[in-house]
Write a protein that holds these residues in place. Sequence first.
Motif, PDB file in Angstrom:
ATOM      1  N   UNK A  32      -3.591  -4.529  -3.930  1.00 46.09           N
ATOM      2  CA  UNK A  32      -3.941  -3.088  -3.615  1.00 46.09           C
ATOM      3  C   UNK A  32      -3.226  -2.568  -2.582  1.00 46.09           C
ATOM      4  N   UNK A  33      -2.364  -1.007  -2.817  1.00 46.01           N
ATOM      5  CA  UNK A  33      -1.624  -0.760  -1.487  1.00 46.01           C
ATOM      6  C   UNK A  33      -2.604  -0.105  -0.316  1.00 46.01           C
ATOM      7  N   UNK A  34      -3.917  -0.418  -0.763  1.00 47.17           N
ATOM      8  CA  UNK A  34      -4.827   0.125   0.786  1.00 47.17           C
ATOM      9  C   UNK A  34      -4.788  -1.539   1.886  1.00 47.17           C
ATOM     10  N   UNK A  41       8.487  -2.079   3.744  1.00 44.48           N
ATOM     11  CA  UNK A  41      10.049  -2.485   3.244  1.00 44.48           C
ATOM     12  C   UNK A  41       9.124  -3.722   2.396  1.00 44.48           C
ATOM     13  N   UNK A  42      10.496  -3.702   1.334  1.00 37.44           N
ATOM     14  CA  UNK A  42       9.621  -5.198   0.203  1.00 37.44           C
ATOM     15  C   UNK A  42      11.493  -5.740   0.231  1.00 37.44           C
ATOM     16  N   UNK A  43      10.491  -7.308  -0.320  1.00 37.86           N
ATOM     17  CA  UNK A  43      11.887  -7.876  -0.838  1.00 37.86           C
ATOM     18  C   UNK A  43      11.297  -9.534  -1.766  1.00 37.86           C
ATOM     19  N   UNK A  44      11.818  -9.438  -2.605  1.00 37.36           N
ATOM     20  CA  UNK A  44      11.131 -10.321  -3.965  1.00 37.36           C
ATOM     21  C   UNK A  44      12.091 -11.910  -3.563  1.00 37.36           C
ATOM     22  N   UNK A  45      11.150 -12.822  -3.117  1.00 34.86           N
ATOM     23  CA  UNK A  45      11.697 -14.157  -3.240  1.00 34.86           C
ATOM     24  C   UNK A  45      11.493 -14.533  -4.664  1.00 34.86           C
ATOM     25  N   UNK A  46      13.211 -15.695  -4.717  1.00 36.29           N
ATOM     26  CA  UNK A  46      13.151 -16.006  -5.659  1.00 36.29           C
ATOM     27  C   UNK A  46      13.654 -17.708  -5.347  1.00 36.29           C
ATOM     28  N   UNK A  47      12.286 -18.374  -5.583  1.00 37.77           N
ATOM     29  CA  UNK A  47      12.344 -19.944  -5.029  1.00 37.77           C
ATOM     30  C   UNK A  47      12.477 -20.894  -6.651  1.00 37.77           C
ATOM     31  N   UNK A  82       2.591  -2.896  -4.500  1.00 35.78           N
ATOM     32  CA  UNK A  82       1.695  -2.423  -3.871  1.00 35.78           C
ATOM     33  C   UNK A  82       1.799  -1.447  -2.313  1.00 35.78           C
ATOM     34  N   UNK A  83       2.955  -2.897  -1.584  1.00 35.95           N
ATOM     35  CA  UNK A  83       3.447  -2.549  -0.300  1.00 35.95           C
ATOM     36  C   UNK A  83       4.204  -0.780   0.042  1.00 35.95           C
ATOM     37  N   UNK A  84       5.158  -1.690  -1.218  1.00 33.61           N
ATOM     38  CA  UNK A  84       5.985  -0.280  -0.919  1.00 33.61           C
ATOM     39  C   UNK A  84       4.981   0.942  -1.086  1.00 33.61           C
ATOM     40  N   UNK A 124       8.795  -5.471   6.662  1.00 31.91           N
ATOM     41  CA  UNK A 124       9.720  -5.892   5.419  1.00 31.91           C
ATOM     42  C   UNK A 124       8.151  -7.384   5.051  1.00 31.91           C
ATOM     43  N   UNK A 125       7.362  -6.921   3.631  1.00 32.68           N
ATOM     44  CA  UNK A 125       6.825  -7.961   2.887  1.00 32.68           C
ATOM     45  C   UNK A 125       7.841  -8.203   1.955  1.00 32.68           C
ATOM     46  N   UNK A 126       7.485  -9.544   1.946  1.00 32.78           N
ATOM     47  CA  UNK A 126       8.251 -10.875   0.810  1.00 32.78           C
ATOM     48  C   UNK A 126       7.143 -11.604   0.334  1.00 32.78           C
ATOM     49  N   UNK A 127       7.256 -11.436  -0.632  1.00 29.61           N
ATOM     50  CA  UNK A 127       6.425 -12.030  -1.664  1.00 29.61           C
ATOM     51  C   UNK A 127       7.121 -12.040  -3.476  1.00 29.61           C
ATOM     52  N   UNK A 128       6.955 -13.263  -3.323  1.00 28.91           N
ATOM     53  CA  UNK A 128       7.413 -13.827  -5.454  1.00 28.91           C
ATOM     54  C   UNK A 128       6.709 -12.892  -6.586  1.00 28.91           C
ATOM     55  N   UNK A 129       5.557 -11.761  -6.239  1.00 34.98           N
ATOM     56  CA  UNK A 129       5.020 -11.829  -7.165  1.00 34.98           C
ATOM     57  C   UNK A 129       5.470  -9.538  -6.315  1.00 34.98           C
ATOM     58  N   UNK A 130       5.952  -9.423  -8.251  1.00 35.29           N
ATOM     59  CA  UNK A 130       6.280  -7.568  -7.842  1.00 35.29           C
ATOM     60  C   UNK A 130       5.067  -6.834  -7.583  1.00 35.29           C
ATOM     61  N   UNK A 131       3.800  -7.932  -8.223  1.00 39.12           N
ATOM     62  CA  UNK A 131       2.622  -6.472  -8.341  1.00 39.12           C
ATOM     63  C   UNK A 131       2.670  -6.070  -6.563  1.00 39.12           C
ATOM     64  N   UNK A 132       2.912  -7.154  -5.836  1.00 34.41           N
ATOM     65  CA  UNK A 132       2.355  -6.866  -5.052  1.00 34.41           C
ATOM     66  C   UNK A 132       2.740  -6.112  -4.329  1.00 34.41           C
ATOM     67  N   UNK A 133       4.639  -6.260  -4.434  1.00 35.54           N
ATOM     68  CA  UNK A 133       5.677  -5.550  -3.461  1.00 35.54           C
ATOM     69  C   UNK A 133       5.501  -4.112  -3.971  1.00 35.54           C
TER      70      UNK A 133
END
Length: 242
Positions: free
Chosen positions: A179-181, A216-222, A209-211, A198-207
């Motif tokens: 949730x964006x809030x 700023x956002x980045x997707x983590x590929x691990x 919300x942050x966006x 800058x928020x970094x996560x491996x879950x696009x739904x979270x990105x």
Amino acid sequence: MTARYSDTADVILLDIEGTTTPVNYVFGVLFPFARDHVADFLTAHQQDAEVQSDIQRLRQEYEIDLVQGLSVPDWRGTEATAAVPYIHHLIAIDRKSTGLKSLQGKIWNQGYRDGRLRSQMFADVKPAFERWTTALKQLFIFSSGSAQAQKLLFRYSEEGDLTNFISGYFDTQTGSKREAQSYQKIADAIGVAPEKILFISDVTAELKAAQAAGMQTLFSIRPGNHSSESEGFAAIQNFDSL
């Protein structure tokens, strides 16, 4: 000099699972540890006020599940250990339950302190923390795990105590990670404009919300992550470019 993703950010906000820490450590070590030790923990600590608060939260969640017609294990009896089957159920479905996460944190606390648990970090994490600190960037964590569990994970890591690098921790008491809030609340709490975070996560739904909150956002590929599909988000495979 090559520009880094973090150049325009004053604050770096990190997810844990699949971002700083292998998914398998959470699902293959932490969750089983909590599941296997919850009954003994509740027997020993059922009179503790904080544990009773966790059980009360879980009971409220259980009642809501019943009203919604969900299939859940029976919870009969007033003793704390009566909650064990329901707790096992929540762990199995990986529900982001505040009561569960708080209770798990207490169980993990024992494991970390007596040496049975040592958290795993990707090799680039500690060097990145050192680099960001030198660059005067603030580092915060936002995870569905309780703030207590987050602190334990970074304090008792195989790389040593990393908590000195971290300025603060946010969990589900701030709100859902989808949730964006929740991200606006974090920006307000830190006192920094969302676009400087800058928020970094491996879950696009979270990105997403942050966006939506302006971050700023980045997707983590691990290795071992559930998905490598970034859905259009800029992606990184380690922190070396940050």
